[in-house]
Write a protein that holds these residues in place. Structure first.
Motif, mmCIF file in Angstrom:
data_model
loop_
_atom_site.group_PDB
_atom_site.id
_atom_site.type_symbol
_atom_site.label_atom_id
_atom_site.label_comp_id
_atom_site.label_asym_id
_atom_site.label_seq_id
_atom_site.Cartn_x
_atom_site.Cartn_y
_atom_site.Cartn_z
ATOM 1 N N TYR A 156 -0.680 4.656 7.806
ATOM 2 C CA TYR A 156 -1.350 5.108 6.585
ATOM 3 C C TYR A 156 -0.428 4.687 5.442
ATOM 4 O O TYR A 156 0.665 5.212 5.290
ATOM 5 C CB TYR A 156 -1.526 6.624 6.656
ATOM 6 N N GLN A 157 -0.878 3.736 4.652
ATOM 7 C CA GLN A 157 -0.013 3.179 3.608
ATOM 8 C C GLN A 157 0.246 4.190 2.494
ATOM 9 O O GLN A 157 -0.642 4.938 2.076
ATOM 10 C CB GLN A 157 -0.667 1.919 3.033
ATOM 11 N N ILE A 158 1.486 4.211 2.014
ATOM 12 C CA ILE A 158 1.901 5.017 0.871
ATOM 13 C C ILE A 158 2.530 4.065 -0.131
ATOM 14 O O ILE A 158 3.489 3.366 0.200
ATOM 15 C CB ILE A 158 2.881 6.119 1.315
ATOM 16 N N LEU A 159 1.973 4.025 -1.359
ATOM 17 C CA LEU A 159 2.353 2.951 -2.272
ATOM 18 C C LEU A 159 2.070 3.340 -3.724
ATOM 19 O O LEU A 159 1.120 4.071 -4.010
ATOM 20 C CB LEU A 159 1.541 1.690 -1.932
ATOM 21 N N ASP A 160 2.902 2.835 -4.615
ATOM 22 C CA ASP A 160 2.570 2.796 -6.039
ATOM 23 C C ASP A 160 1.700 1.561 -6.240
ATOM 24 O O ASP A 160 2.195 0.441 -6.346
ATOM 25 C CB ASP A 160 3.851 2.724 -6.874
ATOM 26 N N LEU A 169 -1.456 -7.976 -2.170
ATOM 27 C CA LEU A 169 -1.452 -8.830 -0.992
ATOM 28 C C LEU A 169 -2.475 -8.317 0.026
ATOM 29 O O LEU A 169 -3.199 -7.374 -0.221
ATOM 30 C CB LEU A 169 -0.042 -8.860 -0.395
ATOM 31 N N GLY A 170 -2.504 -8.933 1.201
ATOM 32 C CA GLY A 170 -3.490 -8.527 2.193
ATOM 33 C C GLY A 170 -4.882 -8.985 1.791
ATOM 34 O O GLY A 170 -5.066 -9.937 1.035
ATOM 35 N N VAL A 171 -5.899 -8.257 2.284
ATOM 36 C CA VAL A 171 -7.302 -8.624 2.062
ATOM 37 C C VAL A 171 -8.047 -7.422 1.497
ATOM 38 O O VAL A 171 -8.028 -6.333 2.078
ATOM 39 C CB VAL A 171 -7.968 -9.081 3.380
ATOM 40 N N ASN A 172 -8.677 -7.610 0.354
ATOM 41 C CA ASN A 172 -9.536 -6.581 -0.255
ATOM 42 C C ASN A 172 -8.821 -5.242 -0.457
ATOM 43 O O ASN A 172 -9.422 -4.174 -0.319
ATOM 44 C CB ASN A 172 -10.797 -6.363 0.595
ATOM 45 N N ARG A 175 -3.689 -3.170 1.654
ATOM 46 C CA ARG A 175 -2.286 -2.738 1.647
ATOM 47 C C ARG A 175 -2.035 -1.700 0.549
ATOM 48 O O ARG A 175 -0.887 -1.386 0.242
ATOM 49 C CB ARG A 175 -1.347 -3.939 1.473
ATOM 50 N N GLN A 176 -3.097 -1.178 -0.039
ATOM 51 C CA GLN A 176 -2.955 -0.129 -1.040
ATOM 52 C C GLN A 176 -2.918 1.242 -0.370
ATOM 53 O O GLN A 176 -3.172 1.380 0.831
ATOM 54 C CB GLN A 176 -4.093 -0.219 -2.055
#
Length: 276
Positions: A156-160, A169-172, A175-176
């Motif tokens: 489960y991605q954790i990101l600013d 990056l990634g697709v659609n 990676r958010q």
């Protein structure tokens, strides 16, 4: 020979006063803590689970076992270690990963869960990246070394999303924040800015997985299906580039929870889980 150690102290639900992390939402006073239900969980105390211990955890009014309430780190240790790395701090009722010198690495709650509903709050500093791993395992490579954690577990991605380049990056947008990292984007993307608290939730039930962010369902998928295999083959976890990940992510197994050391400052609180 397996050795078992019993930790006798029960955990308190209540935290003293308001803090920079906002305190604990599961109890307000000592009377509530004393009357609360508890749950005893067994966890591995060293790499590959050769030794185990038990600790008692509070159960909140919604029936969730609170595995981190801001008062201690019973059941938590570094991935592949028998202790908590020094850059993971118990600070202001939060679990806080700090930048700088000293030992780091991912931190795990070393009890294996299979079907569960887990929730926690998180916030990041500007431009920070982290992640929540579930169904993780400590595996050995063919050479007998410790395998990277990310090859055995969904993330489960954790990101600013605004300030970290991985968001583009990634697709659609997969990676958010709240996305199944590099596989499925979270939609709607409703994360809050750096410095503000977000609430994450992951539900796993017989291979069916749902991610939530700030109270909204943002994605769902089913592991160990032909669609799952195809998705892995079209990602960085494909059989050619990361064969260990492709093999382990197709293996049905319970596993532990983990928060990622990505070198950036991040905070967690109110980590609770309900077994389904």
């Amino acid at each position: 020979m397996k050795k078992t150690f019993i930790l006798g102290a029960s955990l308190a639900l209540v935290l003293a006063g308001a803090t920079s992390c906002g305190g604990n939402k599961n109890a307000n006073n000592a009377e509530e803590a004393a009357a609360a239900k508890t749950d005893t969980l067994t966890y591995s105390t060293d790499v590959f689970g050769e030794e185990t211990a038990q600790a008692v955890y509070p159960v909140d009014e919604e029936g969730y076992t609170v595995i981190f309430d801001g008062t201690n780190l019973n059941g938590w240790r570094g991935y592949g270690k028998d202790h908590v790395p020094e850059r993971w701090l118990l600070e202001d009722s939060c679990l806080h990963f700090v930048r700088g010198e000293g030992e780091g690495g991912d931190i795990i709650f070393a009890h294996n869960f299979e079907n569960f509903d887990v929730q926690f709050d998180w916030k990041v500093s500007e431009g920070a990246n982290s992640g929540f791993f579930y169904m993780g395992q400590e595996n050995k490579t063919d050479e007998g070394n410790l395998e990277w954690l990310f090859v055995s577990t969904p993330e489960y991605q954790i990101l600013d999303n605004v300030n970290h380049p991985d968001a583009k990056l990634g697709v659609n947008g997969n990676r958010q924040s709240a996305s199944l990292y590099d596989l499925i984007p979270a939609a709607p993307q409703n994360s809050k800015p750096f410095g503000e608290w977000n609430t994450a939730r992951v539900v796993v039930n017989n291979g069916k997985v749902t991610h939530y962010q700030n109270g909204e369902k943002v994605l769902e998928y089913e592991m160990w299906t032909p669609e799952w295999v195809e998705m892995l083959q079209n990602s960085k976890f494909n059989e050619k580039d990361l064969p260990a990940a492709f093999r382990l992510l197709n293996d049905k197994h319970p596993g532990f929870f983990a928060f990622q050391d990505h070198g950036d400052e991040v905070w967690f609180k109110n980590v609770r889980v309900k077994t389904l």
